[in-house]
Design a protein around this motif. Structure first.
Motif, PDB file in Angstrom:
ATOM      1  N   PRO A  33      28.141  45.260  26.603  1.00 49.62           N
ATOM      2  CA  PRO A  33      28.803  46.111  27.651  1.00 49.62           C
ATOM      3  C   PRO A  33      28.480  45.189  28.914  1.00 49.62           C
ATOM      4  N   GLU A  34      27.207  44.673  28.821  1.00 47.11           N
ATOM      5  CA  GLU A  34      27.227  44.135  30.151  1.00 47.11           C
ATOM      6  C   GLU A  34      28.138  42.933  30.483  1.00 47.11           C
ATOM      7  N   LYS A  35      28.337  42.014  29.415  1.00 53.98           N
ATOM      8  CA  LYS A  35      29.424  40.881  29.253  1.00 53.98           C
ATOM      9  C   LYS A  35      30.735  41.414  29.585  1.00 53.98           C
ATOM     10  N   GLY A  36      30.904  42.551  28.804  1.00 51.08           N
ATOM     11  CA  GLY A  36      32.426  43.196  28.912  1.00 51.08           C
ATOM     12  C   GLY A  36      32.678  43.851  30.290  1.00 51.08           C
ATOM     13  N   THR A  37      31.766  44.312  30.807  1.00 45.34           N
ATOM     14  CA  THR A  37      31.845  44.892  32.424  1.00 45.34           C
ATOM     15  C   THR A  37      32.252  43.728  33.255  1.00 45.34           C
ATOM     16  N   ARG A  38      31.257  42.844  33.279  1.00 40.20           N
ATOM     17  CA  ARG A  38      31.368  41.699  33.884  1.00 40.20           C
ATOM     18  C   ARG A  38      32.699  40.836  34.153  1.00 40.20           C
ATOM     19  N   LEU A  39      33.300  40.748  32.682  1.00 43.44           N
ATOM     20  CA  LEU A  39      34.599  40.078  32.654  1.00 43.44           C
ATOM     21  C   LEU A  39      35.801  41.170  33.188  1.00 43.44           C
ATOM     22  N   MET A  40      35.545  42.368  32.916  1.00 42.49           N
ATOM     23  CA  MET A  40      36.633  43.458  33.344  1.00 42.49           C
ATOM     24  C   MET A  40      36.623  43.339  34.930  1.00 42.49           C
ATOM     25  N   GLN A  41      35.459  43.329  35.640  1.00 36.80           N
ATOM     26  CA  GLN A  41      35.202  43.191  36.892  1.00 36.80           C
ATOM     27  C   GLN A  41      36.109  42.052  37.518  1.00 36.80           C
ATOM     28  N   THR A  42      35.950  40.748  36.755  1.00 34.73           N
ATOM     29  CA  THR A  42      36.864  39.927  36.969  1.00 34.73           C
ATOM     30  C   THR A  42      38.388  39.935  36.898  1.00 34.73           C
ATOM     31  N   ALA A  43      38.618  40.533  35.735  1.00 28.22           N
ATOM     32  CA  ALA A  43      40.157  41.013  35.236  1.00 28.22           C
ATOM     33  C   ALA A  43      40.766  41.810  36.501  1.00 28.22           C
ATOM     34  N   VAL A  44      39.917  42.673  36.932  1.00 25.73           N
ATOM     35  CA  VAL A  44      40.466  43.658  38.070  1.00 25.73           C
ATOM     36  C   VAL A  44      40.806  42.872  39.420  1.00 25.73           C
ATOM     37  N   ARG A  45      39.693  42.201  39.674  1.00 25.02           N
ATOM     38  CA  ARG A  45      40.044  41.253  40.800  1.00 25.02           C
ATOM     39  C   ARG A  45      41.363  40.551  41.021  1.00 25.02           C
ATOM     40  N   ALA A  46      41.479  39.707  39.461  1.00 24.76           N
ATOM     41  CA  ALA A  46      42.663  39.084  39.518  1.00 24.76           C
ATOM     42  C   ALA A  46      44.020  39.730  39.216  1.00 24.76           C
ATOM     43  N   ASP A  47      43.738  40.904  38.894  1.00 20.84           N
ATOM     44  CA  ASP A  47      45.196  41.751  38.534  1.00 20.84           C
ATOM     45  C   ASP A  47      44.856  43.150  38.932  1.00 20.84           C
ATOM     46  N   PRO A  48      44.920  43.733  40.097  1.00 22.26           N
ATOM     47  CA  PRO A  48      44.609  45.211  40.417  1.00 22.26           C
ATOM     48  C   PRO A  48      45.275  46.008  39.594  1.00 22.26           C
ATOM     49  N   GLY A  49      46.696  45.354  39.268  1.00 21.24           N
ATOM     50  CA  GLY A  49      47.750  46.319  38.577  1.00 21.24           C
ATOM     51  C   GLY A  49      47.488  46.643  37.372  1.00 21.24           C
ATOM     52  N   ASN A  50      46.359  45.935  36.676  1.00 24.67           N
ATOM     53  CA  ASN A  50      46.193  46.327  35.244  1.00 24.67           C
ATOM     54  C   ASN A  50      45.506  47.479  34.878  1.00 24.67           C
ATOM     55  N   ILE A  51      46.484  48.446  34.614  1.00 28.63           N
ATOM     56  CA  ILE A  51      45.869  49.757  34.587  1.00 28.63           C
ATOM     57  C   ILE A  51      44.867  50.189  33.329  1.00 28.63           C
ATOM     58  N   ASP A  52      44.879  49.312  32.392  1.00 29.64           N
ATOM     59  CA  ASP A  52      44.015  49.446  31.307  1.00 29.64           C
ATOM     60  C   ASP A  52      42.472  48.858  31.796  1.00 29.64           C
ATOM     61  N   ALA A  53      42.387  48.015  32.499  1.00 31.11           N
ATOM     62  CA  ALA A  53      41.433  47.251  33.109  1.00 31.11           C
ATOM     63  C   ALA A  53      40.764  48.095  33.954  1.00 31.11           C
ATOM     64  N   GLN A  54      41.331  48.789  34.871  1.00 32.64           N
ATOM     65  CA  GLN A  54      41.072  49.529  36.054  1.00 32.64           C
ATOM     66  C   GLN A  54      40.369  50.991  35.191  1.00 32.64           C
ATOM     67  N   PHE A  55      40.957  51.446  34.128  1.00 34.82           N
ATOM     68  CA  PHE A  55      40.551  52.653  33.525  1.00 34.82           C
ATOM     69  C   PHE A  55      39.094  52.389  32.624  1.00 34.82           C
ATOM     70  N   LEU A  56      38.997  51.168  32.038  1.00 34.45           N
ATOM     71  CA  LEU A  56      37.876  50.487  31.430  1.00 34.45           C
ATOM     72  C   LEU A  56      36.882  50.389  32.407  1.00 34.45           C
ATOM     73  N   LEU A  57      36.992  49.801  33.598  1.00 40.53           N
ATOM     74  CA  LEU A  57      36.012  49.535  34.483  1.00 40.53           C
ATOM     75  C   LEU A  57      35.586  50.962  35.245  1.00 40.53           C
ATOM     76  N   GLY A  58      36.417  51.902  35.490  1.00 42.51           N
ATOM     77  CA  GLY A  58      36.063  53.002  35.920  1.00 42.51           C
ATOM     78  C   GLY A  58      35.103  53.706  35.158  1.00 42.51           C
ATOM     79  N   ARG A  59      35.524  53.693  33.472  1.00 39.20           N
ATOM     80  CA  ARG A  59      34.572  54.313  32.525  1.00 39.20           C
ATOM     81  C   ARG A  59      33.074  53.588  32.465  1.00 39.20           C
ATOM     82  N   ALA A  60      33.125  52.234  32.750  1.00 37.26           N
ATOM     83  CA  ALA A  60      32.009  51.683  32.705  1.00 37.26           C
ATOM     84  C   ALA A  60      31.090  52.043  33.874  1.00 37.26           C
ATOM     85  N   TYR A  61      31.658  52.161  35.059  1.00 37.77           N
ATOM     86  CA  TYR A  61      30.760  52.596  36.206  1.00 37.77           C
ATOM     87  C   TYR A  61      30.248  54.149  35.933  1.00 37.77           C
TER      88      TYR A  61
END
Length: 240
Positions: free
Chosen positions: A43-71
């Motif tokens: 989870p730690e590595k996954g969330t860190r990568l998902m933070q990068t993914a959201v910064r790179a592409d804020p329009g990635n809805i699945d990434a936004q959802f997964l990062l929201g669940r992580a928090y």
């Protein structure tokens, strides 16, 4: 992040290529590590990568959802309900039914500031897309009057629709409403049959209810209950 990677092209092309590769891979890798898909779950590595993914592409809805669940649940990061709400809202407002339901639950959760009216709006949006958890939660909110005027009749209809799709949870709730006559006519035989089927489908609460009401339910005609169970399975299949 993309701008930084492109700027590196002028000074360090190799580093720029590596940075660009990371941006491209951050979302699929982050998702894999969060869910344990094809890799050891981290989870730690996954969330860190998902933070990068959201910064790179804020329009990635699945990434936004997964990062929201992580928090929301502390997947590799400290729980941060404000951050969870931010990312889930972005995904929910883009139409993701999972995010709409998750945001609704967050707004009901006693750990966060409660906003039942907004929670109801998002949960209804989720239910209107036939998202099972959204439909069940909407039925609960309608039955209890959470963020909306109580409407047990609509709650009963929602439970029925969800149960017909195979939900043991919804079938148990429908059975109890029919058993006691909430939101419509009472039919103890049919209600008992549905609760029994829900228990057989793995719903633990249904099994508990059957134990609690064993005595009055034992007075109902067994053959009629079995016939009602058989008809439901014939019409809709066994619940899960």
């Amino acid at each position: 992040p993309l701008g930084d990677a492109l700027a590196l092209l002028q000074t360090d092309p190799s580093a720029a290529v590596a940075a660009l590769e990371l941006l491209v891979a951050a979302y699929p890798l982050g998702r894999a590590y969060l869910l344990g898909t094809g890799v050891q779950q981290d989870p730690e590595k996954g969330t860190r990568l998902m933070q990068t993914a959201v910064r790179a592409d804020p329009g990635n809805i699945d990434a936004q959802f997964l990062l929201g669940r992580a928090y929301q649940y502390g997947w590799g990061v400290p729980v941060d309900l404000d951050a969870a709400r931010t990312h889930l809202t972005l995904a929910a407002d883009s139409g993701d039914p999972r995010a709409q339901w998750s945001l609704g639950m967050l707004l009901i959760d006693g750990r966060a500031p409660t906003d039942l009216a907004t929670a109801y709006r998002y949960v209804r949006q989720s239910a209107e897309q036939n998202f099972e958890s959204g439909m069940i939660s909407l039925a609960v909110m309608l039955a209890m009057g959470q963020g909306v005027t109580p409407d047990p009749a609509e709650a009963r209809l929602l439970y029925a629709r969800t149960a017909e799709s195979g939900s043991a949870h919804a079938l148990r709730a429908l059975g109890m409403m029919i058993l006691v006559g909430e939101g419509g006519a009472s039919d103890p035989v049919k209600g008992a049959a549905y609760v029994e089927l829900a228990a057989e489908g793995g719903d633990a609460n249904a099994a508990t209810l059957l134990r609690q009401f064993a005595e009055p339910l034992s007075q109902l005609p067994r053959t009629d209950i079995d016939a009602a169970k058989a008809k439901w399975v014939k019409d809709h299949g066994a619940p899960r």
